[in-house]
Design an enzyme around this catalytic site. Structure first.
Site, PDB file in Angstrom:
ATOM      1  N   GLY A  46       0.845  -1.180   0.000  1.00  0.00           N
ATOM      2  CA  GLY A  46       0.000   0.000   0.000  1.00  0.00           C
ATOM      3  C   GLY A  46       0.886   1.236   0.000  1.00  0.00           C
ATOM      4  CB  CYS A  78       4.937  -3.772  -1.388  1.00  0.00           C
ATOM      5  SG  CYS A  78       5.330  -2.328  -2.404  1.00  0.00           S
ATOM      6  CG  HIS A 200       2.181  -6.040  -4.519  1.00  0.00           C
ATOM      7  ND1 HIS A 200       1.389  -5.517  -3.518  1.00  0.00           N
ATOM      8  CD2 HIS A 200       3.031  -5.050  -4.879  1.00  0.00           C
ATOM      9  CE1 HIS A 200       1.744  -4.261  -3.289  1.00  0.00           C
ATOM     10  NE2 HIS A 200       2.747  -3.961  -4.095  1.00  0.00           N
ATOM     11  CD  GLU A 202      -0.343  -8.494  -2.329  1.00  0.00           C
ATOM     12  OE1 GLU A 202      -0.236  -7.252  -2.297  1.00  0.00           O
ATOM     13  OE2 GLU A 202       0.640  -9.269  -2.214  1.00  0.00           O
TER      14      GLU A 202
END
Length: 246
Positions: A46, A78, A200, A202
Protein backbone atom coordinates in the site's frame (compact mmCIF):
# COMPACT_ATOMS: atom_id res chain seq x y z
CA UNK A 1 -6.46 -21.75 11.27
CA UNK A 2 -6.82 -17.97 10.92
CA UNK A 3 -4.28 -15.37 9.86
CA UNK A 4 -4.41 -11.67 10.71
CA UNK A 5 -4.16 -9.21 7.81
CA UNK A 6 -3.46 -5.58 8.70
CA UNK A 7 -6.40 -3.79 7.07
CA UNK A 8 -5.61 -0.09 7.38
CA UNK A 9 -4.99 0.55 3.67
CA UNK A 10 -3.62 -1.24 0.61
CA UNK A 11 -4.10 -4.74 -0.77
CA UNK A 12 -5.43 -6.48 2.33
CA UNK A 13 -8.52 -7.81 0.50
CA UNK A 14 -6.27 -9.58 -2.02
CA UNK A 15 -4.35 -11.30 0.79
CA UNK A 16 -7.61 -12.44 2.39
CA UNK A 17 -8.74 -13.85 -0.98
CA UNK A 18 -5.44 -15.73 -1.46
CA UNK A 19 -5.73 -17.26 2.01
CA UNK A 20 -9.31 -18.26 1.28
CA UNK A 21 -8.15 -20.17 -1.80
CA UNK A 22 -5.94 -22.19 0.53
CA UNK A 23 -8.82 -22.88 2.91
CA UNK A 24 -7.60 -20.43 5.56
CA UNK A 25 -9.52 -17.56 7.13
CA UNK A 26 -8.00 -14.09 6.96
CA UNK A 27 -8.96 -11.81 9.86
CA UNK A 28 -8.86 -8.07 9.17
CA UNK A 29 -6.87 -6.26 11.86
CA UNK A 30 -7.45 -2.56 12.57
CA UNK A 31 -7.12 -2.25 16.35
CA UNK A 32 -4.39 -3.42 18.80
CA UNK A 33 -6.70 -5.73 20.75
CA UNK A 34 -7.58 -7.65 17.58
CA UNK A 35 -4.01 -8.96 17.40
CA UNK A 36 -4.77 -11.13 20.42
CA UNK A 37 -7.07 -13.30 18.31
CA UNK A 38 -4.47 -14.33 15.70
CA UNK A 39 -1.16 -16.18 15.83
CA UNK A 40 0.34 -14.74 12.64
CA UNK A 41 0.05 -11.53 10.64
CA UNK A 42 0.39 -10.26 7.07
CA UNK A 43 1.21 -6.58 6.52
CA UNK A 44 0.10 -5.81 2.95
CA UNK A 45 1.37 -3.51 0.27
CA UNK A 46 0.00 0.00 0.00
CA UNK A 47 1.13 3.56 0.62
CA UNK A 48 3.59 3.15 3.48
CA UNK A 49 3.36 6.74 4.76
CA UNK A 50 -0.44 6.60 4.88
CA UNK A 51 -0.38 3.20 6.56
CA UNK A 52 2.07 4.49 9.16
CA UNK A 53 -0.11 7.49 9.95
CA UNK A 54 -3.18 5.28 10.35
CA UNK A 55 -1.26 2.80 12.52
CA UNK A 56 -0.09 5.65 14.72
CA UNK A 57 -3.63 7.06 14.94
CA UNK A 58 -4.93 3.68 16.13
CA UNK A 59 -1.95 3.25 18.51
CA UNK A 60 -0.97 0.03 16.74
CA UNK A 61 2.81 0.33 16.75
CA UNK A 62 3.43 -0.87 20.35
CA UNK A 63 1.19 -3.91 19.80
CA UNK A 64 2.77 -4.70 16.42
CA UNK A 65 6.29 -4.51 17.86
CA UNK A 66 5.29 -6.79 20.72
CA UNK A 67 3.74 -9.23 18.23
CA UNK A 68 7.05 -9.43 16.38
CA UNK A 69 9.10 -9.74 19.58
CA UNK A 70 6.95 -12.65 20.73
CA UNK A 71 8.22 -14.61 17.74
CA UNK A 72 4.89 -14.88 15.94
CA UNK A 73 5.15 -15.22 12.13
CA UNK A 74 4.81 -11.90 10.31
CA UNK A 75 4.99 -11.37 6.53
CA UNK A 76 5.37 -7.93 5.01
CA UNK A 77 4.76 -7.32 1.28
CA UNK A 78 6.02 -4.11 -0.36
CA UNK A 79 4.99 -1.44 2.18
CA UNK A 80 4.91 -4.22 4.77
CA UNK A 81 8.58 -4.90 4.05
CA UNK A 82 9.36 -1.26 4.82
CA UNK A 83 7.46 -1.51 8.11
CA UNK A 84 9.43 -4.58 9.23
CA UNK A 85 12.89 -3.22 8.35
CA UNK A 86 15.16 -1.93 11.09
CA UNK A 87 16.28 0.89 8.82
CA UNK A 88 14.65 2.61 5.84
CA UNK A 89 16.23 5.02 3.37
CA UNK A 90 14.71 7.21 0.69
CA UNK A 91 11.82 8.27 2.88
CA UNK A 92 9.83 11.48 2.68
CA UNK A 93 10.85 14.43 4.82
CA UNK A 94 10.40 13.51 8.46
CA UNK A 95 10.45 9.79 7.71
CA UNK A 96 7.92 7.35 9.09
CA UNK A 97 7.62 5.12 12.10
CA UNK A 98 8.74 1.50 11.65
CA UNK A 99 7.92 -1.73 13.45
CA UNK A 100 11.43 -3.13 13.00
CA UNK A 101 12.75 -6.58 13.80
CA UNK A 102 14.10 -7.45 10.34
CA UNK A 103 17.85 -6.83 10.27
CA UNK A 104 18.07 -5.07 6.93
CA UNK A 105 18.17 -1.67 5.26
CA UNK A 106 15.38 -1.08 2.77
CA UNK A 107 15.08 1.70 0.20
CA UNK A 108 11.56 3.05 -0.27
CA UNK A 109 10.52 3.38 -3.96
CA UNK A 110 13.90 2.01 -5.07
CA UNK A 111 12.62 1.16 -8.56
CA UNK A 112 11.00 4.55 -9.14
CA UNK A 113 7.50 5.96 -9.21
CA UNK A 114 4.15 4.37 -10.08
CA UNK A 115 4.82 4.51 -13.83
CA UNK A 116 8.03 2.49 -13.32
CA UNK A 117 6.00 -0.44 -11.98
CA UNK A 118 6.86 -3.74 -13.68
CA UNK A 119 6.70 -7.53 -13.61
CA UNK A 120 9.67 -9.89 -13.51
CA UNK A 121 10.29 -13.63 -13.44
CA UNK A 122 12.13 -14.34 -10.18
CA UNK A 123 14.28 -17.35 -9.36
CA UNK A 124 12.85 -18.71 -6.08
CA UNK A 125 14.68 -21.98 -5.27
CA UNK A 126 13.58 -22.10 -1.62
CA UNK A 127 9.92 -21.72 -2.58
CA UNK A 128 10.23 -24.37 -5.28
CA UNK A 129 11.82 -26.84 -2.84
CA UNK A 130 9.10 -26.29 -0.23
CA UNK A 131 6.07 -25.69 -2.45
CA UNK A 132 6.89 -27.22 -5.84
CA UNK A 133 5.56 -25.66 -9.03
CA UNK A 134 7.45 -23.74 -11.75
CA UNK A 135 11.12 -22.76 -11.15
CA UNK A 136 10.25 -19.06 -11.23
CA UNK A 137 7.66 -16.76 -9.67
CA UNK A 138 6.19 -13.79 -11.52
CA UNK A 139 6.77 -10.84 -9.22
CA UNK A 140 4.55 -7.77 -9.49
CA UNK A 141 6.50 -4.66 -8.44
CA UNK A 142 4.46 -1.49 -7.82
CA UNK A 143 6.42 1.54 -6.57
CA UNK A 144 8.50 -1.19 -5.04
CA UNK A 145 11.17 -0.96 -2.36
CA UNK A 146 14.39 -2.99 -2.44
CA UNK A 147 16.64 -4.39 0.27
CA UNK A 148 20.10 -2.82 0.13
CA UNK A 149 21.83 -4.83 2.84
CA UNK A 150 21.03 -7.63 5.28
CA UNK A 151 22.49 -8.98 8.50
CA UNK A 152 24.15 -12.42 8.73
CA UNK A 153 21.01 -14.04 10.16
CA UNK A 154 18.86 -13.02 7.19
CA UNK A 155 18.23 -15.60 4.44
CA UNK A 156 17.93 -14.16 0.94
CA UNK A 157 15.07 -15.82 -0.97
CA UNK A 158 15.05 -13.78 -4.19
CA UNK A 159 16.93 -11.02 -5.94
CA UNK A 160 16.71 -9.14 -9.22
CA UNK A 161 19.31 -7.61 -11.56
CA UNK A 162 19.87 -3.88 -11.56
CA UNK A 163 22.02 -1.83 -13.95
CA UNK A 164 25.76 -2.30 -13.45
CA UNK A 165 26.29 1.43 -13.01
CA UNK A 166 23.59 1.49 -10.34
CA UNK A 167 25.35 1.71 -6.99
CA UNK A 168 23.15 0.09 -4.37
CA UNK A 169 23.05 3.35 -2.50
CA UNK A 170 20.05 4.69 -0.55
CA UNK A 171 20.61 8.16 -2.01
CA UNK A 172 19.93 7.21 -5.64
CA UNK A 173 16.90 5.91 -7.53
CA UNK A 174 17.01 3.42 -10.37
CA UNK A 175 15.10 5.77 -12.66
CA UNK A 176 18.12 8.12 -12.67
CA UNK A 177 20.51 5.49 -14.00
CA UNK A 178 21.34 4.50 -17.56
CA UNK A 179 20.03 1.10 -18.62
CA UNK A 180 22.60 -1.68 -18.39
CA UNK A 181 23.02 -5.13 -16.89
CA UNK A 182 24.93 -5.76 -13.72
CA UNK A 183 24.58 -6.41 -10.01
CA UNK A 184 21.51 -7.63 -8.18
CA UNK A 185 19.35 -6.21 -5.44
CA UNK A 186 17.45 -8.28 -2.86
CA UNK A 187 13.66 -8.47 -3.08
CA UNK A 188 12.70 -11.29 -0.68
CA UNK A 189 14.12 -12.42 2.67
CA UNK A 190 13.37 -14.55 5.71
CA UNK A 191 14.68 -14.05 9.23
CA UNK A 192 13.35 -16.40 11.88
CA UNK A 193 9.64 -15.62 12.24
CA UNK A 194 9.77 -12.78 9.70
CA UNK A 195 9.16 -13.01 5.93
CA UNK A 196 9.34 -10.03 3.58
CA UNK A 197 8.85 -9.49 -0.15
CA UNK A 198 9.27 -6.29 -2.15
CA UNK A 199 6.69 -7.52 -4.67
CA UNK A 200 2.98 -8.46 -4.44
CA UNK A 201 2.28 -12.23 -4.46
CA UNK A 202 -1.34 -11.45 -3.53
CA UNK A 203 -1.87 -9.91 -6.98
CA UNK A 204 -1.24 -13.22 -8.75
CA UNK A 205 -3.04 -16.58 -8.86
CA UNK A 206 0.11 -18.30 -7.56
CA UNK A 207 -0.34 -18.86 -3.81
CA UNK A 208 3.00 -20.55 -3.12
CA UNK A 209 4.25 -17.63 -1.00
CA UNK A 210 1.10 -17.73 1.10
CA UNK A 211 1.44 -21.47 1.55
CA UNK A 212 5.11 -21.02 2.49
CA UNK A 213 4.15 -18.44 5.10
CA UNK A 214 1.45 -20.67 6.58
CA UNK A 215 4.02 -23.41 7.06
CA UNK A 216 6.12 -20.97 9.09
CA UNK A 217 3.32 -21.13 11.66
CA UNK A 218 3.18 -24.92 11.58
CA UNK A 219 0.24 -25.00 9.21
CA UNK A 220 1.20 -27.84 6.87
CA UNK A 221 -1.70 -30.01 7.98
CA UNK A 222 -4.27 -27.32 7.29
CA UNK A 223 -3.02 -26.06 3.94
CA UNK A 224 -4.21 -27.41 0.62
CA UNK A 225 -2.24 -27.57 -2.60
CA UNK A 226 -0.81 -24.23 -3.66
CA UNK A 227 -2.74 -22.58 -6.47
CA UNK A 228 -0.12 -22.24 -9.17
CA UNK A 229 -1.76 -20.42 -12.06
CA UNK A 230 -5.09 -22.09 -11.33
CA UNK A 231 -8.21 -20.99 -13.20
CA UNK A 232 -10.02 -18.40 -11.10
CA UNK A 233 -13.39 -16.75 -11.51
CA UNK A 234 -13.46 -13.44 -13.34
CA UNK A 235 -13.99 -11.55 -10.08
CA UNK A 236 -10.64 -12.82 -8.81
CA UNK A 237 -8.63 -12.32 -11.98
CA UNK A 238 -6.05 -9.58 -12.03
CA UNK A 239 -5.02 -7.67 -15.11
CA UNK A 240 -1.30 -7.00 -14.87
CA UNK A 241 -0.49 -5.13 -18.08
CA UNK A 242 2.88 -4.01 -16.80
CA UNK A 243 6.21 -4.13 -18.64
CA UNK A 244 8.45 -7.11 -18.06
CA UNK A 245 11.63 -5.96 -16.34
CA UNK A 246 14.79 -6.99 -18.22
Amino acid sequence: MSVGVLALQGSFNEHVAALRRLGVKGVEIRKPEQLQSVSSLIIPGGESTTMAKLAEYHNLFPALREFVKMGKPVWGTCAGLIFLANKAAGQKTGGQELIGGLNCTVHRNFFGSQIQSFEAELQVPEIVVKEGGPPTFRGVFIRAPAILEVGPEVEVLANIPVPSNKTVDPNHALENQEENTGEKVIVAVKQGNLLATAFHPELTADTRWHSYFLKMMGGEAGVGTSAVGEELGLEERRSTDLPIFQ
